[in-house]
Design an enzyme around this catalytic site. Structure first.
Site, mmCIF file in Angstrom:
data_model
loop_
_atom_site.group_PDB
_atom_site.id
_atom_site.type_symbol
_atom_site.label_atom_id
_atom_site.label_comp_id
_atom_site.label_asym_id
_atom_site.label_seq_id
_atom_site.Cartn_x
_atom_site.Cartn_y
_atom_site.Cartn_z
ATOM 1 N N HIS A 82 38.442 40.060 32.277
ATOM 2 C CA HIS A 82 37.127 40.335 32.843
ATOM 3 C C HIS A 82 36.090 40.350 31.743
ATOM 4 C CE1 HIS A 82 35.120 41.539 36.588
ATOM 5 N NE2 HIS A 82 34.204 42.023 35.761
ATOM 6 N N ASP A 161 32.142 48.986 44.665
ATOM 7 C CA ASP A 161 31.572 48.224 43.548
ATOM 8 C C ASP A 161 30.777 47.029 44.061
ATOM 9 O OD1 ASP A 161 31.117 47.429 40.775
ATOM 10 O OD2 ASP A 161 32.379 45.735 41.309
ATOM 11 N N ARG A 168 22.482 47.167 41.856
ATOM 12 C CA ARG A 168 22.129 47.246 40.424
ATOM 13 C C ARG A 168 21.431 45.979 39.969
ATOM 14 N NH1 ARG A 168 27.413 47.541 37.791
ATOM 15 N NH2 ARG A 168 26.235 47.513 35.859
ATOM 16 N N SER A 183 32.295 49.787 37.014
ATOM 17 C CA SER A 183 32.297 48.578 37.842
ATOM 18 C C SER A 183 33.483 47.677 37.465
ATOM 19 C CB SER A 183 30.971 47.838 37.624
ATOM 20 O OG SER A 183 31.038 46.518 38.084
ATOM 21 N N LYS A 187 37.375 47.490 39.730
ATOM 22 C CA LYS A 187 37.902 46.220 40.265
ATOM 23 C C LYS A 187 39.284 45.935 39.695
ATOM 24 C CE LYS A 187 34.239 43.534 39.240
ATOM 25 N NZ LYS A 187 32.909 44.102 39.262
#
Ligand code: URA
Length: 436
Positions: A82, A161, A168, A183, A187
């Site tokens: 990520h 999220d 956001r 966040s 996930k």
């Protein structure tokens, strides 16, 4: 408990209890905490920060807002990666198929564009028909059958999220260590991978501008991952200039396809091989970095990573002809060029200016429900350290309205600094955190 009291306490810099944080997240997910209260809460967090205990509670509450996948049937080998958000970052399309081609199951949940940074799911949706909101069952079944999954949030997986991320993006509350850490890690926890490689971006085109902030974000995420029983490594990577050439949804997907087929910009190539290599090490497919890099390179060279990407697109319902013939992917009506007006060496290519320009021409959102334009974007042909001559091509701006080019012309021109002295190209990575 009332949301307004919790917001007020955070506004006044008080530490929230795990129960208060759970209350906010659970009720926001259900819809009984409305968007305007959650936006105020996010802003209070951005301004006043959170303790490690609060960040952990927020992450776990968001991970628990939907299903949490149990991937134990895959024997502890599922890997994920990520990025914390950058400009021109299309690495997922490349490294996920590489790791899958090297034998690791890759289960990945990605996000949409956020602020000036693009999102993998938006880019993926340049392919007509592709499904990006897989249910829990679909995620696991695809992982079982094909060993590679790339999805966005659905009502099932980390929905808190998904909702907060969209808020956001349009309320100036992206750039916050607690909000980014919770966040990303919610996930990752919900989607169940055993090992996670985090690509923590640092620099002008990242949400973390300094190495110290990036290090702090990386440390928090690595700690939360370990607390949840995951193996986590964070690479601190350079994001002063865009990664690769392409910035914009379909343009980035085309560049990723080219990379998988063996041609692509050098910085993107180095970045992807290293990211994939760490995934292979964490997933026990390789013993050391050299071996892992060789495996990653081989998966590109022998076409096996490309084959895994095609297969993933196909099983998720995407029209495969669009990746086989990327010319069919969305294209803008107009392409304008920007040229250098002097000779010298490239000192700066400000990724933030490029990312913001791409949003201004329609590649990102200004409001939550805005439609993005998949075809528009910017091709960046200058790299820090490169030599340039007056008249050389610096940018190609792909737009659907001529006026959009006028809007970003000066901004893009001033994003590039040319100097007379030679400049060293920056490294791809600054550090690796969490190796032990
Ligand atoms: N990526 C995420 O998933 N969340 C963020 O907040 C930033 C980048």
């Amino acid at each position: 408990m009332r949301a307004v009291d919790i917001i007020t306490r955070k506004r006044d810099k008080e530490e929230l209890s795990p129960e208060e944080i759970r209350f906010m997240i659970e009720n926001f997910t259900k819809g009984s905490v409305p968007d305007y209260q959650m936006s105020a809460f996010a802003m209070a967090v951005l301004l006043n920060g959170m303790s490690h205990g609060e960040i952990t509670a927020m992450t776990l509450a968001m991970a628990a807002s939907g299903d949490q996948l149990d991937l134990s049937e895959f024997g502890g080998r599922v890997v994920d990666k990520h990025s914390t958000g950058g400009v021109g970052d299309k690495t997922t399309f490349i490294v996920a198929p590489i790791a899958a081609a090297c034998g690791l199951p890759v289960g990945k949940m990605s996000g949409r564009g956020l602020g000036f940074s693009g999102g993998t799911i938006d880019k993926l949706e340049s392919i007509p028909g592709i499904k990006t909101n897989l249910s829990t069952e679909e995620f696991i079944q695809q992982l079982r059958d094909y060993k590679i999954v790339l999805t966005g949030q659905s009502a099932d997986l980390a929905p808190a999220d998904g909702k907060l991320y969209a808020l956001r993006d349009v309320t100036g509350t992206v750039q916050s260590i607690p909000l980014i850490a919770s966040s990303v890690m919610s996930k990752k926890i919900a989607s169940g991978a055993d090992s996670i490689v985090l690509d923590v971006k640092v620099g002008r085109g990242a949400f973390m501008k300094t190495l110290d902030d990036a290090r702090e974000l990386a440390n928090v995420m690595v700690a939360i991952g370990k607390l949840s029983g995951r193996k986590v490594i964070a690479l601190l990577s350079q994001m002063d200039q865009p990664l690769g050439h392409a910035v914009g949804n379909a343009l980035e997907l085309k560049e990723a396809i080219a990379m998988l087929r063996g041609t692509g910009p050098e910085d993107l190539h180095t970045h992807c091989v290293d990211l994939a290599a760490y995934m292979l090490i964490l997933g026990h497919a390789a013993q050391n970095l050299d071996e892992a890099r060789n495996m990653a390179q081989k998966a590109i060279d022998d076409g096996s990573a490309w084959a895994r990407f095609r297969e993933m697109v196909k099983v998720q319902g995407g029209d495969i002809s669009f990746v086989d013939e990327p010319m069919k992917l969305p294209e803008s009506k107009f392409v304008y060029s920007i040229f250098a007006d002097k000779d010298g060496y490239i000192k700066t290519v400000d990724a933030r200016e490029v990312g913001e320009s791409s949003v201004m021409i329609g590649a990102g959102r200004a409001k939550k429900d805005d439609q993005i334009d998949l075809a528009v974007g910017i091709m960046v042909y200058v790299k820090v350290g490169g030599k340039i001559c007056k008249g050389d091509l610096m940018f190609e701006v792909h737009v659907n309205r001529k006026s959009d080019f006028d809007l970003v012309f000066e901004k893009l021109k001033s994003a590039v600094e040319i100097c007379v002295e030679p400049v060293d190209p920056p490294p791809c990575f600054w550090d690796v955190i969490g190796v032990n």
